[in-house]
Design an enzyme around this catalytic site. Structure first.
Site, PDB file in Angstrom:
ATOM      1  N   ILE A   1       0.866  -1.187   0.000  1.00  0.00           N
ATOM      2  CA  ILE A   1       0.000   0.000   0.000  1.00  0.00           C
ATOM      3  C   ILE A   1       0.898   1.231   0.000  1.00  0.00           C
ATOM      4  O   ILE A   1       1.762   1.381   0.867  1.00  0.00           O
ATOM      5  CB  ILE A   1      -0.927   0.019   1.236  1.00  0.00           C
ATOM      6  CG1 ILE A   1      -1.850  -1.198   1.227  1.00  0.00           C
ATOM      7  CG2 ILE A   1      -1.748   1.310   1.259  1.00  0.00           C
ATOM      8  CD1 ILE A   1      -2.735  -1.325   2.458  1.00  0.00           C
ATOM      9  N   HIS A   2       0.699   2.099  -0.991  1.00  0.00           N
ATOM     10  CA  HIS A   2       1.489   3.326  -1.093  1.00  0.00           C
ATOM     11  C   HIS A   2       0.602   4.469  -1.553  1.00  0.00           C
ATOM     12  O   HIS A   2      -0.447   4.252  -2.168  1.00  0.00           O
ATOM     13  CB  HIS A   2       2.648   3.149  -2.084  1.00  0.00           C
ATOM     14  CG  HIS A   2       3.760   2.298  -1.560  1.00  0.00           C
ATOM     15  ND1 HIS A   2       4.765   2.793  -0.779  1.00  0.00           N
ATOM     16  CD2 HIS A   2       3.999   0.972  -1.685  1.00  0.00           C
ATOM     17  CE1 HIS A   2       5.597   1.809  -0.455  1.00  0.00           C
ATOM     18  NE2 HIS A   2       5.147   0.706  -0.981  1.00  0.00           N
ATOM     19  N   ARG A   3       1.047   5.680  -1.295  1.00  0.00           N
ATOM     20  CA  ARG A   3       0.230   6.830  -1.654  1.00  0.00           C
ATOM     21  C   ARG A   3       0.417   7.175  -3.131  1.00  0.00           C
ATOM     22  O   ARG A   3       1.507   7.111  -3.685  1.00  0.00           O
ATOM     23  CB  ARG A   3       0.513   8.027  -0.762  1.00  0.00           C
ATOM     24  CG  ARG A   3       1.692   8.885  -1.125  1.00  0.00           C
ATOM     25  CD  ARG A   3       1.693  10.144  -0.241  1.00  0.00           C
ATOM     26  NE  ARG A   3       2.788  11.049  -0.570  1.00  0.00           N
ATOM     27  CZ  ARG A   3       3.701  11.472   0.301  1.00  0.00           C
ATOM     28  NH1 ARG A   3       3.667  11.056   1.545  1.00  0.00           N
ATOM     29  NH2 ARG A   3       4.652  12.300  -0.074  1.00  0.00           N
TER      30      ARG A   3
ATOM     31  N   GLY B   1      14.001   1.124   0.460  1.00  0.00           N
ATOM     32  CA  GLY B   1      14.127  -0.193   1.057  1.00  0.00           C
ATOM     33  C   GLY B   1      12.892  -1.062   0.966  1.00  0.00           C
ATOM     34  O   GLY B   1      12.976  -2.276   1.205  1.00  0.00           O
TER      35      GLY B   1
ATOM     36  N   GLU C   1       2.684 -11.792   0.002  1.00  0.00           N
ATOM     37  CA  GLU C   1       1.805 -11.410   1.114  1.00  0.00           C
ATOM     38  C   GLU C   1       0.359 -11.856   0.918  1.00  0.00           C
ATOM     39  O   GLU C   1      -0.417 -11.890   1.871  1.00  0.00           O
ATOM     40  CB  GLU C   1       1.850  -9.896   1.339  1.00  0.00           C
ATOM     41  CG  GLU C   1       3.116  -9.399   2.015  1.00  0.00           C
ATOM     42  CD  GLU C   1       4.233  -9.111   1.033  1.00  0.00           C
ATOM     43  OE1 GLU C   1       5.355  -8.817   1.469  1.00  0.00           O
ATOM     44  OE2 GLU C   1       3.978  -9.189  -0.191  1.00  0.00           O
TER      45      GLU C   1
ATOM     46  N   GLU D   1      -0.636  11.711   6.650  1.00  0.00           N
ATOM     47  CA  GLU D   1       0.108  10.477   6.841  1.00  0.00           C
ATOM     48  C   GLU D   1      -0.167   9.881   8.224  1.00  0.00           C
ATOM     49  O   GLU D   1      -0.744  10.533   9.096  1.00  0.00           O
ATOM     50  CB  GLU D   1       1.609  10.735   6.677  1.00  0.00           C
ATOM     51  CG  GLU D   1       2.033  10.975   5.233  1.00  0.00           C
ATOM     52  CD  GLU D   1       2.035   9.700   4.408  1.00  0.00           C
ATOM     53  OE1 GLU D   1       1.751   8.615   4.956  1.00  0.00           O
ATOM     54  OE2 GLU D   1       2.329   9.770   3.204  1.00  0.00           O
TER      55      GLU D   1
END
Length: 329
Positions: free
Chosen positions: A3-5, A21, A67, A123
């Site tokens: 999950i990323h913005r 990383g 995952e 965030e």
């Protein structure tokens, strides 16, 4: 699976924030070094098990771990995938909306180029993240959706966000401490006040005189295992780690600041904590470096009998509320 913005930049372009990383950033960099785009699918509107699985990261799930296996185990049913219609990549079956695209090599964009606010979205630490001046770009190739699709998304900071982030934190700490000191750690909670990453509550049980001091060892193992941790609060087995009042009670009545607090400066933390910056303190060498702190709120073994919580007798409520129990027959 991660999950990323994302931020809409053009009609068919999205910027994507990738922390250094993280697995997907490693994949993107490998593709870019080879001069190739990285195909991705963005899947929205999924069942909770998939979101939980997507939040797992190293060291609980090592590099290359799928995952979706976590999600399948939680729901006791495999996660079905479908082939993308425009990219050579899989998507999650029955997602409400799927955006297919490619992370372009060598292309960067300023995140707030259309708003000039200097900020990105809220965030997990509770602040609006700073807009990144140079982010990779996804070129959108296709959008597919279910009939009457529902746009379901997750925007922090909120307990939904921080709880998801905290699950892999807890799993990493639990596994590492249990392996080193079997049976000592009773429970662990990545507190939502720390965004699920910065604050860990460790419940331990001293079983014998030689266990005195092992609470500090457990805290050091946790800090070494999960680098984003900033503060650790250690409590005894009679403290409810999911009750903030109980944690503060232990901190108030079982801790002395001059002997119970350990500071470890100059350790890598997380770049989204605004206090982990040279602007905050000259002792900090760079963004994301922090002073880690251990708060030992456990009772010394030799004083156990002086810190017994006030006991209360169990009372049978039926004589005072018979109608409540009669209704349950």
């Amino acid at each position: 699976v991660t999950i990323h913005r994302l931020c809409v930049q053009e009609r068919d372009e999205l910027s994507m924030f990738l922390a250094a990383g993280r697995h997907i950033e490693v994949f993107r960099k490998k593709a870019e070094d080879a001069g190739k785009p990285l195909p991705v699918t963005i899947n929205m509107g999924l069942d909770p098990a998939i979101y939980i699985g997507a939040c797992f990261e190293a060291p609980t799930t090592p590099f290359g771990y799928n995952e979706l296996g976590v999600a399948g185990a939680l729901r006791q049913q495999p996660v079905e995938l479908v082939q993308g219609v425009a990219v050579k990549e899989k998507a999650i079956a029955r997602a409400e909306i799927i955006i297919e695209g490619e992370l372009l090599p060598g292309v960067r964009v300023r995140e707030d180029q259309h708003t000039n606010t200097g900020h990105a979205m809220p965030e997990f630490p509770g602040y609006c993240g700073e807009a990144n001046p140079s982010l990779p770009v996804i070129k959108v190739k296709a959008v597919t959706m279910r009939n009457h699709a529902i746009l379901q998304t997750l925007v922090g900071p909120g307990e939904e966000h921080t709880t998801l982030a905290g699950l892999p934190t807890e799993a990493s700490i639990r596994n590492a401490v249990e392996e080193a000191i079997p049976g000592f750690l009773q429970n662990v909670y990545a507190h939502t006040a720390g965004g699920g990453k910065f604050l860990g509550i460790l419940q331990v049980k001293k079983r014998q005189p030689s266990d005195e001091g092992r609470q500090g060892q457990a805290a050091l193992i946790a800090l070494a295992t999960y680098s984003e941790l900033k503060n650790i609060i250690l409590v005894d087995e009679d403290v409810d780690i999911f009750d903030s009042d109980d944690i503060l009670w232990a901190m108030t009545t079982r801790m002395q600041g001059d002997v119970s607090i350990t500071n470890i400066p100059g350790i890598r933390g997380h770049q989204l904590d605004p206090s982990q910056s040279p602007d905050y303190s000259t002792s900090i060498r760079g963004n994301g470096i922090s002073c880690k702190t251990i708060f030992d709120c456990t009772v010394p073994w030799a004083l156990k009998d002086r810190f017994e919580r006030a006991p209360f007798m169990e009372v049978d409520p039926r004589p005072w509320a018979p109608e409540l129990f009669a209704a349950k027959k």
